[in-house]
Design an enzyme around this catalytic site. Sequence first.
Site: not given
Ligand code: GRF
Length: 200
Positions: A90, A108
């Site tokens: 979000r 990211h």
């Molecule tokens: C990860 O790949 C992160 O980089 C991105 O969303 C994903 C979240 O994965 N922002 P998790 O919920 O931490 O397993």
Amino acid sequence: MKLGVLLSGRGSNFLAIDAAIREGRLTGVEIAVVIANIAEAPGLEAAKKLGLPTALHVSKGRKREEHDAACIETLRAYGVELVCLAGYMRLLSPEFISAFQNRILNIHPSLLPAFPGLDAQYQAFDFGVKVAGCTVHFVDEHLDHGVILLQRTVPVHDEDTAETLAARILNEEHKAYPEAIGRVASGKYEIRGRQYLLKS
Ligand code: GRF
């Protein structure tokens, strides 16, 4: 330093941060609260099982400003000093960002500024990159844009699929996020323009 973790999904980055704290690899910080915006988020359940304080602020059908105000209230109630977005699907309102200026981190799964937005690992794979990776950055008002704290790279192999590449990147994310939080908690850095500089 008290952390507030915001998540929407499986929470593997949250669990990596939590494990780093519990195993003494990340010191000087504690997770004060885990906030989810989706009731079914497995990360929320995992936080409860670990005995951490949790809050659920469902965002669906709610105005962004109202939802963010509820999150800010919870973060303040728990004395949070650093907000860690960990798979939080979000966008934050400008009010949220200014309430925690330079105190919100995001991870990211690409080497920004390449491949912002959703499914970054898949975008990178489809584009045919030879090196991929992840980025931890401060959050500003633009998507996947704020000052970069650290990046970790992974190779792309000929036999990779988007899934094997995503798994390799995720493995690096789990190292990058605790390391980045440790750097912020140490306070030994300065931000000059877009440059994040370590101080000894
Ligand atoms: C990860 O790949 C992160 O980089 C991105 O969303 C994903 C979240 O994965 N922002 P998790 O919920 O931490 O397993």
